[in-house]
Design a protein around this motif. Structure first.
Motif, PDB file in Angstrom:
ATOM      1  N   PHE A  57       0.845  -1.198   0.000  1.00 32.36           N
ATOM      2  CA  PHE A  57       0.000   0.000   0.000  1.00 32.36           C
ATOM      3  C   PHE A  57       0.880   1.247   0.000  1.00 32.36           C
ATOM      4  N   LEU A 101       6.809  10.310   3.856  1.00 31.80           N
ATOM      5  CA  LEU A 101       6.034  11.469   4.313  1.00 31.80           C
ATOM      6  C   LEU A 101       6.524  12.733   3.621  1.00 31.80           C
ATOM      7  N   LEU A 153       5.364  12.829   0.066  1.00 33.82           N
ATOM      8  CA  LEU A 153       3.930  13.121  -0.052  1.00 33.82           C
ATOM      9  C   LEU A 153       3.639  14.601   0.173  1.00 33.82           C
ATOM     10  N   LEU A 154       4.392  15.220   1.105  1.00 30.22           N
ATOM     11  CA  LEU A 154       4.142  16.636   1.351  1.00 30.22           C
ATOM     12  C   LEU A 154       4.614  17.468   0.173  1.00 30.22           C
ATOM     13  N   VAL A 176     -12.273   9.320  -1.894  1.00 30.79           N
ATOM     14  CA  VAL A 176     -12.901   8.953  -0.619  1.00 30.79           C
ATOM     15  C   VAL A 176     -13.768  10.097  -0.121  1.00 30.79           C
ATOM     16  N   LEU A 218     -13.740  11.318  10.984  1.00 29.10           N
ATOM     17  CA  LEU A 218     -14.023  10.503   9.792  1.00 29.10           C
ATOM     18  C   LEU A 218     -15.476  10.639   9.368  1.00 29.10           C
ATOM     19  N   ILE A 243      -9.728  10.761   7.043  1.00 26.75           N
ATOM     20  CA  ILE A 243      -9.343   9.489   7.639  1.00 26.75           C
ATOM     21  C   ILE A 243      -8.052   9.651   8.436  1.00 26.75           C
ATOM     22  N   PRO A 286       0.788  19.967   8.335  1.00 27.16           N
ATOM     23  CA  PRO A 286       1.183  19.630   6.951  1.00 27.16           C
ATOM     24  C   PRO A 286       0.325  18.513   6.345  1.00 27.16           C
ATOM     25  N   VAL A 287      -0.027  17.525   7.124  1.00 27.47           N
ATOM     26  CA  VAL A 287      -0.556  16.283   6.559  1.00 27.47           C
ATOM     27  C   VAL A 287      -2.014  16.408   6.112  1.00 27.47           C
ATOM     28  N   LEU A 329      -3.348  16.600   2.545  1.00 24.20           N
ATOM     29  CA  LEU A 329      -3.493  15.416   1.687  1.00 24.20           C
ATOM     30  C   LEU A 329      -4.925  14.927   1.734  1.00 24.20           C
ATOM     31  N   LYS A 330      -5.291  14.158   0.709  1.00 22.30           N
ATOM     32  CA  LYS A 330      -6.674  13.707   0.619  1.00 22.30           C
ATOM     33  C   LYS A 330      -6.770  12.188   0.556  1.00 22.30           C
ATOM     34  N   GLY A 331      -7.869  11.674   1.051  1.00 21.13           N
ATOM     35  CA  GLY A 331      -8.238  10.275   0.858  1.00 21.13           C
ATOM     36  C   GLY A 331      -7.140   9.301   1.228  1.00 21.13           C
ATOM     37  N   TYR A 332      -6.798   8.421   0.277  1.00 23.66           N
ATOM     38  CA  TYR A 332      -5.818   7.374   0.548  1.00 23.66           C
ATOM     39  C   TYR A 332      -4.449   7.947   0.881  1.00 23.66           C
ATOM     40  N   TYR A 333      -4.139   9.135   0.312  1.00 20.09           N
ATOM     41  CA  TYR A 333      -2.835   9.739   0.591  1.00 20.09           C
ATOM     42  C   TYR A 333      -2.771  10.178   2.052  1.00 20.09           C
ATOM     43  N   ALA A 366      -4.547   8.742   4.391  1.00 21.86           N
ATOM     44  CA  ALA A 366      -4.474   7.474   5.126  1.00 21.86           C
ATOM     45  C   ALA A 366      -3.024   7.020   5.223  1.00 21.86           C
ATOM     46  N   MET A 367      -2.307   7.093   4.107  1.00 19.61           N
ATOM     47  CA  MET A 367      -0.911   6.651   4.080  1.00 19.61           C
ATOM     48  C   MET A 367      -0.046   7.511   4.988  1.00 19.61           C
ATOM     49  N   ALA A 368      -0.243   8.824   4.918  1.00 15.25           N
ATOM     50  CA  ALA A 368       0.599   9.717   5.711  1.00 15.25           C
ATOM     51  C   ALA A 368       0.372   9.477   7.200  1.00 15.25           C
ATOM     52  N   LEU A 416      -0.762   6.737   8.512  1.00 12.38           N
ATOM     53  CA  LEU A 416      -0.219   5.395   8.782  1.00 12.38           C
ATOM     54  C   LEU A 416       1.291   5.479   9.000  1.00 12.38           C
ATOM     55  N   PHE A 431       3.022   8.067   9.965  1.00 10.79           N
ATOM     56  CA  PHE A 431       3.252   8.714  11.262  1.00 10.79           C
ATOM     57  C   PHE A 431       3.103   7.685  12.393  1.00 10.79           C
ATOM     58  N   ILE A 438     -10.793   2.333  13.084  1.00 10.31           N
ATOM     59  CA  ILE A 438     -11.582   2.738  11.908  1.00 10.31           C
ATOM     60  C   ILE A 438     -12.750   1.769  11.729  1.00 10.31           C
TER      61      ILE A 438
END
Lengths: 293, 321, 381
Positions: free
Chosen positions: A228, A274, A277-278, A293, B52, B58, B105-106, B109-113, B115-117, B119, B121, B248
């Protein structure tokens, strides 16, 4: 640090990264037709490996046949999963479907545990364990198998999505399912195909991994998470990005462990992710604005 | 007036139920301790639901935020022997501070991104808990967290801790109910439906998102403090990726954007395994199947299912009960 | 008349059987084990062993004429669940003694509960912290990591090794081993050449080994449980390293040899005598106990016995011994008599318990074995 060591880190990173990449490809395929992340992707990888071991011991048909059987069986699991748990509720919201896939992953793990226990299993290597020496670094043949097969799978998928009618129809579903339906594409069939294809890719990953890394009922959790991460890093929906994301993640971990600190190697990799992504909120090779989503 | 009354009736019923539970269970301390655990999780889930369910953001990092509070109070009160109040306040405060620093900062981001960020952290925090052995005790855990004591009253029995935790759940519930019925709550829901539309209505999206994220981290922080002083022991494995996903699941299974649903989800997922133990090897499979079936047939979660049932009953009897 | 005789007979029977029924009230012993989850490779044989012993003891008439009732809970290797299960044993089942947890972390988490409830707990986990400082209510059966490390370092010293690299797993087992290694390697006059960590689920440790190879140590000590050490053994062969590799007692099971395959050849590790029971000399006091346990376990569960099940075997037989010595099954009496057990032959070693030593084993409980031809080979006794 000498060149041989650096090369060794690179070899390790590429091998591990290919496995993340294959898991990430599976995520991408299902995401592209449904817009959901399939949490059971790691379980497909696990099933590929475990079933190959099971067929080896049970039928003893020789390694290639066992592998073939395992891949076919896992593909069927993908089909069943779509038919039984996704299609009946295909209009549900994405988050509900994701929780359904979490449920499926738990159930698959439970079944494997019930039938084959919690032991770790291993498959024989495809062509021996004798290391190959290369500029002071050593690689075992299985690593080359993993790299090679990952590249072949990626190339085939690329060809499939861009050259074949079926593949292009699948892509069309991801962009605009309603328009796809209007031009006569059966979205249901495409979703089903995507689950089978993604289970297939996962199982291939599982069988080539197992001789090197071994397998047990719970290996899917970590692989799923790393996969993922890889497909987010590369940019969701882009098969090339997913593969690249996997390799980058693998290399980050290997060099992090070798050069900085093996205790913090995963933390190092995720700090870099991270940061990326930023800097690029849609991943390295993603298209901006994929709000789903 | 009547609308306030309609809101207050379920809250009052909830209070009565909580008060009565120990007697209904005939003081079976084992079930009481499981419900205490469920209450601790319910507090996090209430906060996570604001994030959420209402704001549509998320987070797979709430397990880690929960852990930061638990470890902070553990280290301050256990290692340094500071007063419990200091541990509790610093635990919640540090969690909120970390959430703010990460959220700024985080949350772009949107949606799955996103979620990833979150996660990522969570994973970094998890590794820190494991590797900072001098501070946290490492993978084998932190031993010696003192028992909670407020104004001389020692919460060392299961009954007293049960009431303490569930009154915190009630406070969290009331706070959340107030919030979602305020102007702020409506702004959050607007944000969930369309960020662009919300922005054009003059809602400062970034600030709203950050506010809810930090607020939900305060909930997680309170839960973390309660958890540490209840078990008197913390270990990293309780705060990993797995737990964040479970949180979740509790939100969604209970019912997104339903505060009552969140509590129901937390209680259901915590208590269910206790009943499945009977099936031994099949336990995991049944757990997975129940999760699948619930999500397939209760698209609005447990809360949605109960609402539908109630409205069916009402229709059948042809009048408001 | 006949009715009256019958009635009388019945009354006599009731009278006689009443105290018998009271005497036959079972002795409840609890257990909190990690039968599933990451530590299931430890917890499952432990659970099986307890079931085996329960049936065997009851078939032989129980303890003090009372049947033994084992109440075993699975904590799924999760600390929350371990604490809840401990609660259930203490508050609902009201056991007189308990066994567990399987892992050091879970034991440390549940220990205070047993101490404050004044119920003796015999742990199946190795960490020294469990019995040092001594908690009056807590005992443990596995040999301490310290003793395994001493065995390894004595062997390393005899080979003339000076620089030792260590690679440990980032879980409770690895952490405990690492702490002892960092303390004892310098104490034995050697150097810690490298200190590497790997994750419990990691699948490739070549970066760590490459780094170690660059430092050129005399030997490597790896501290972990399957499958990590098998990966490390394979990676070592892959990197064509010939640095000697020591493993911990955490992999002293046949499973490890199967997983590591040819890469296991020549590895050296400390192990309990269970692994090499048939190679012990006939007059070794443990030989009979070990062989009986192996034979009974394998006959019932149709799977290979492991040293880990032995921890539970020792825990329960010690508790039973304490009950027999005390002549009663109260928690206080069990606790007091556990401390007085001396020269007790069990699977892990010969236990010498006392008020100061709640483990009762030392490094003599380990032997050094080498893996040769896919099997254990006793190096030194």
């Amino acid at each position: 640090m000498d060149l041989a060591s650096l090369l060794q880190f690179l070899a390790s990173g590429l091998t591990v990264g290919s496995t993340y990449g294959l898991a990430a490809l599976g995520f991408t395929i299902i995401f592209n037709t449904t817009g959901i992340i399939n949490f059971a992707q790691g379980e497909f990888v696990m099933l590929g490996g475990i079933l190959a071991v099971v067929f080896m011991h049970w039928l003893d048909p020789g390694l290639p046949a066992a592998i073939l059987l395992a891949v076919v069986a896992t593909t069927l699991v993908g089909l069943l999963m779509e038919r039984l748990t996704i299609r009946p509720v295909r209009n549900a919201s994405a988050i509900n479907l994701i929780i359904v896939t979490i449920g499926v992953s738990i159930t698959i793990r439970g079944l494997v545990m019930l039938f084959w226990g919690k032991d770790t299993y291993v498959l024989p290597a495809f062509s021996g364990m004798a290391p190959i020496h290369l500029l002071g670094a050593t690689i075992i043949p299985q690593s080359l198998w993993i790299l090679g097969i990952a590249v072949v799978v990626l190339a085939l998928l690329k060809g499939f999505f861009s050259r074949t009618i079926f593949g292009r129809a699948m892509l069309a579903c991801s962009f605009e399912p309603r328009a796809a339906r209007l031009v006569g594409i059966s979205v249901e069939r495409m979703v089903m195909a995507s689950f089978m294809l993604s289970a297939f890719v996962g199982a291939v990953g599982g069988v080539i991994l197992t001789p090197l890394t071994m397998t047990s009922y719970d290996v899917g959790v970590l692989l799923g998470m790393k996969g993922f991460a890889a497909c987010i890093l590369g940019g969701l929906g882009n098969p090339f990005g997913a593969a690249a994301g996997g390799l980058i993640l693998g290399i980050l971990e290997a060099f992090g462990a070798g050069l900085v600190s093996s205790a913090y190697k995963d933390a190092i990799a995720f700090v870099v992710i991270l940061g990326i992504l930023l800097w690029k909120p849609s991943g390295l090779f993603g298209v901006p604005d994929t709000e789903r989503v | 007036m009547s609308s306030t009354l309609r809101q207050l009736t379920p809250v009052a019923a909830f209070f009565l139920l909580v008060l009565a539970t120990p007697f209904l269970l005939r003081h079976d301390y084992y079930y009481l301790s499981i419900l205490t655990m469920a209450g601790i999780f319910a507090i996090i889930v209430l906060g996570l639901n604001l994030l959420l369910g209402f704001a549509g953001q998320i987070s797979l990092g709430h397990g880690a935020l929960f852990g930061i509070a638990a470890y902070t109070t553990a280290v301050l009160t256990g290692t340094y022997g500071l007063p419990l109040a200091v541990g509790a306040v610093s635990g919640v405060g540090l969690t909120a501070l970390v959430a703010m620093l990460i959220g700024m900062p985080v949350l772009k981001l949107k949606g799955y991104y996103l979620a990833m960020a979150t996660l990522g952290f969570g994973l970094i925090v998890y590794i820190f808990f494991n590797e900072a052995i001098g501070l946290t005790g490492g993978p084998s855990g932190f031993v010696g967290i003192p028992v909670l004591e407020v104004f001389g009253f020692v919460f060392d029995s299961d009954l007293s801790y049960f009431y303490l935790v569930w009154s915190m759940v009630a406070v969290a519930l009331l706070t959340s109910l107030n919030l979602i019925h305020s102007k702020y709550g409506r702004a959050l829901m607007a944000l969930h439906i369309s960020e662009t539309a919300a922005q054009s209505m003059g809602i400062n999206i970034a600030r709203h998102k950050l506010f809810v994220f930090v607020l939900s981290s305060v909930y997680a922080g309170i839960a973390g403090v309660l958890y540490a002083h209840y078990l008197n022991f913390v270990a990293p494995s309780s705060f990993g990726f797995h737990f964040s996903v479970q949180l979740i699941t509790m939100v969604v299974l209970g019912g997104m954007a339903s505060l009552w649903g969140g509590i129901a989800g937390a209680v259901f997922l915590t208590v269910m395994p206790e009943f499945l133990r009977f099936y031994e090897n099949l336990e995991v499979i049944i757990y997975g199947l129940i999760l699948i079936l619930c999500m397939m047939f209760l698209p609005k979660g447990l809360a949605g299912g109960v609402c539908k049932l109630l409205s069916n009953v009402r229709r059948r009897f042809g009048r408001e009960p | 008349m006949i009715t009256r005789i019958l009635f009388f007979a019945l009354a006599v029977m009731v009278f006689i059987s009443a105290p018998a029924a009271k005497a036959a009230e079972p002795i409840k012993v609890g257990a909190v084990l990690s039968v599933s989850g990451p530590a299931s490779f430890l917890g499952e044989p432990e659970r099986n062993t307890l079931l085996l012993l329960q049936d065997k003891i009851n078939a032989q008439g129980g303890i003090l004429g009372r049947p033994l009732e084992m109440i075993i809970y699975d904590d799924e290797t999760e600390v929350n669940k371990a604490v809840l299960a401990a609660d259930r044993l203490l508050k609902r089942d009201r056991v007189v003694a308990a066994i567990g947890g399987t892992t050091s972390g879970n034991t440390l988490a549940i220990m205070p509960k047993f101490a404050s409830a004044r119920i003796p707990l015999v742990s199946c986990a190795a960490a020294e912290k469990i019995v040092k400082p001594v908690n009056p209510w807590v005992f443990k059966t596995p040999q301490s990591d310290r003793h395994a490390v001493i065995k390894i370092l004595e062997h390393a010293k005899s080979q003339g090794y000076k620089n030792i690299a260590i690679i440990t797993v980032s879980d409770g087992f690895g952490q405990a081993g690492r702490e002892v290694l960092m303390e004892l390697i310098p104490a034995h006059g050697m150097n810690v050449a490298a200190d590497e960590i790997y994750g419990p689920k990691d699948t490739d440790m070549t970066p760590q080994l490459t780094k170690i190879r660059g430092l050129n140590p005399d030997a490597i000590v790896c501290w972990g449980t399957n499958p990590g050490p098998a990966v490390i053994a394979r990676n070592r062969v892959q990197l064509a390293m010939d640095t000697p590799l020591y493993m911990s007692h955490g992999v002293a099971s046949k499973r490890f040899i199967e997983l590591a395959g040819d890469a296991a050849e020549g590895l050296i590790l400390p192990a309990g005598r269970l692994a090499v029971a048939d190679q012990l000399s006939e007059d070794h006091p443990q030989k009979a106990v070990l062989q009986a346990y192996i034979q009974e376990y394998e006959a019932r569960f149709n799977t290979e016995v492991s040293t880990f099940g032995g921890y539970a075997y020792d825990a329960l037989t010690l508790i039973v011994e304490a009950v027999r010595r005390a002549g009663e099954a109260t928690p206080q009496a069990i606790r007091d008599h556990l401390e007085e057990i001396h020269g007790f032959v069990a699977t892990g070693g010969i236990f010498e318990l006392s008020a100061e030593d709640h483990n009762g084993l030392d490094e003599r409980a380990f032997v050094i074995v080498r893996i040769a031809g896919g099997d254990w080979e006793l190096v030194s006794d």
